[in-house]
Enzyme design. Structure first.
Site, PDB file in Angstrom:
ATOM      1  N   CYS A   1       0.224   2.082   6.747  1.00  0.00           N
ATOM      2  CA  CYS A   1       0.552   0.678   6.969  1.00  0.00           C
ATOM      3  C   CYS A   1       0.693  -0.022   5.623  1.00  0.00           C
ATOM      4  CB  CYS A   1      -0.510  -0.006   7.822  1.00  0.00           C
ATOM      5  SG  CYS A   1      -2.186   0.105   7.164  1.00  0.00           S
TER       6      CYS A   1
ATOM      7  N   HIS B   1      -9.079   3.937  -1.383  1.00  0.00           N
ATOM      8  CA  HIS B   1      -7.667   3.547  -1.269  1.00  0.00           C
ATOM      9  C   HIS B   1      -7.252   2.818  -2.540  1.00  0.00           C
ATOM     10  CE1 HIS B   1      -3.956   1.900   0.027  1.00  0.00           C
ATOM     11  NE2 HIS B   1      -4.401   0.918   0.808  1.00  0.00           N
TER      12      HIS B   1
ATOM     13  N   CYS C   1       0.813  -1.222   0.000  1.00  0.00           N
ATOM     14  CA  CYS C   1       0.000   0.000   0.000  1.00  0.00           C
ATOM     15  C   CYS C   1       0.843   1.268   0.000  1.00  0.00           C
ATOM     16  CB  CYS C   1      -0.938   0.011   1.200  1.00  0.00           C
ATOM     17  SG  CYS C   1      -2.187  -1.293   1.153  1.00  0.00           S
TER      18      CYS C   1
END
Length: 385
Positions: A371, A341, A89
């Protein structure tokens, strides 16, 4: 001392799963934002020395080095190379780190960092599961590794289990998480209604604004949703949305700023990345932030604004408990729970929002962290100029 400057930063609106960007080829999404970056910065595209893009699940339309493909699809100079990276991510935030490091080392003067992801077309985890089935292989990236099993046993490696572990370790109730999620939607809708995102977003066709925020969501509706993991606390309302989008920024040296007549908007004050427990996975922003602040000689009170990715509500709530940060300075315009996201694009998307919000409010220092799979977290501190 060498400096790495942020000259321009832009993003597409974030599309919902099956929404207005879902049918767009990822290379065309990337090309769209790259053309906008070049146009808005006024930089000579032939002077760019590399294009570094983050992207996960690089199969199908996202395969074949999407950074290079996007640049070429934009009609930009063929002599400019591109490279695609995967730090899960945090991929495009890492792209910024690599770009800034190239400039700080003196090996490059003008580098593009960004990312792209179309999750509607390529679902998360597709590359590590579906793509290997024709080869007679099953399971995720750790399946069959003797070394991994010797170290971590047969514990499930899942972002959902990781988020549940955080909620339990930091004693975060479902109600606390639902109130946080509702605030994310409310803040995002306020930002949209007040036009806070207009300078940073580049419309794509009819998609002119982020599609994720829900005006009709309530605590009562959230309370009626099913739990994701048996015996847990998390629901879909407490996690980031499946999304499509692209983002990009231009990183320049002092020499490039001078020679190309560019106007720097911020400088990269600090960059670092740390890791911790890959099973709990999503709590790495906590030690990574402590490490970054210590290395930068700063405290959390020195930071005017924070963007921390809302992969799941407990990630941010645990971080707030540990850092003591002012909640009003954290994700003031909402986060991924409301805004989405788009994996490989999210890092630069968040930094783009952080830069524009520092400019809007007059803040000096902004910190970004998120994260990442494998129990990792990048931290970037930028200083508005």
């Amino acid at each position: 001392m060498a400096e790495a400057y942020i000259v321009e930063a832009v993003r597409t609106p974030v599309g919902r799963r099956g929404g207005g960007l879902s049918a767009v080829h990822p290379a065309d999404l990337g090309a769209h934002i790259l053309k906008a970056l070049v146009d808005r910065s006024g930089a000579d595209p032939a002077a760019v020395e590399d294009v570094i893009f983050g992207c996960l699940d690089t199969v199908g339309p996202q395969s074949g080095d999407i950074a290079r493909t996007s640049w070429l699809a934009a009609g930009l100079p063929e002599e400019v190379p591109g490279v695609t990276i995967d730090r899960q991510c945090g991929s495009s935030q890492q792209a910024v780190h690599f770009a800034a490091q190239a400039v700080l080392s003196g090996t490059s003067d003008l580098v593009v960092a960004g990312g792209v992801q179309n999750m509607s077309q390529i679902p998360i985890g597709y590359a590590s599961h579906k793509a290997v089935e024709p080869l007679g292989m099953t399971g995720g990236p750790f399946a069959g590794s003797e070394g991994w099993r010797a170290r971590y046993g047969d514990q499930p490696v899942s972002q959902f289990y990781g988020a549940e572990m955080i909620a339990q370790k930091w004693d975060i109730s479902r109600r606390d998480m639902e109130e946080f999620a509702l605030r994310s939607h409310q803040r995002a809708l306020r930002a949209i209604d007040e036009g806070r995102f207009e300078r940073e977003t580049v419309p794509y066709g009819a998609v002119t604004a982020d599609e994720g925020p829900r005006r009709d969501t309530t605590l009562e509706k959230m309370a009626g949703l099913k739990i994701l993991v048996e015996g847990g606390r998390l629901t879909a309302a407490l996690s980031s949305q499946v999304s499509d989008g692209a983002s990009a920024m231009l990183i320049a040296s002092e020499r490039a700023v001078r020679e190309h007549g560019l106007t720097p908007r911020a400088r990269v004050h600090h960059l670092s990345v740390r890791g911790e427990d890959p099973i709990r996975m999503l709590s790495a922003p906590i030690p990574a932030t402590a490490y970054a602040l210590k290395k930068a000689g700063m405290t959390i009170e020195d930071i005017d604004l924070v963007e921390i990715n809302e992969a799941f509500a407990p990630v941010v709530l645990a971080w707030l408990k540990e850092t003591g940060a002012d909640p009003d300075k954290v994700n003031p315009n909402g986060g991924a729970i409301a805004l989405g996201h788009p994996l490989g694009a999210t890092g630069v998307k968040l930094m783009t929002t952080l830069l524009h919000e520092l400019e809007r409010t007059g803040g000096r220092y902004g910190l970004q962290t998120m994260c990442e799979g494998g129990g990792q977290a990048n931290v970037t501190i930028i200083e508005r100029l």
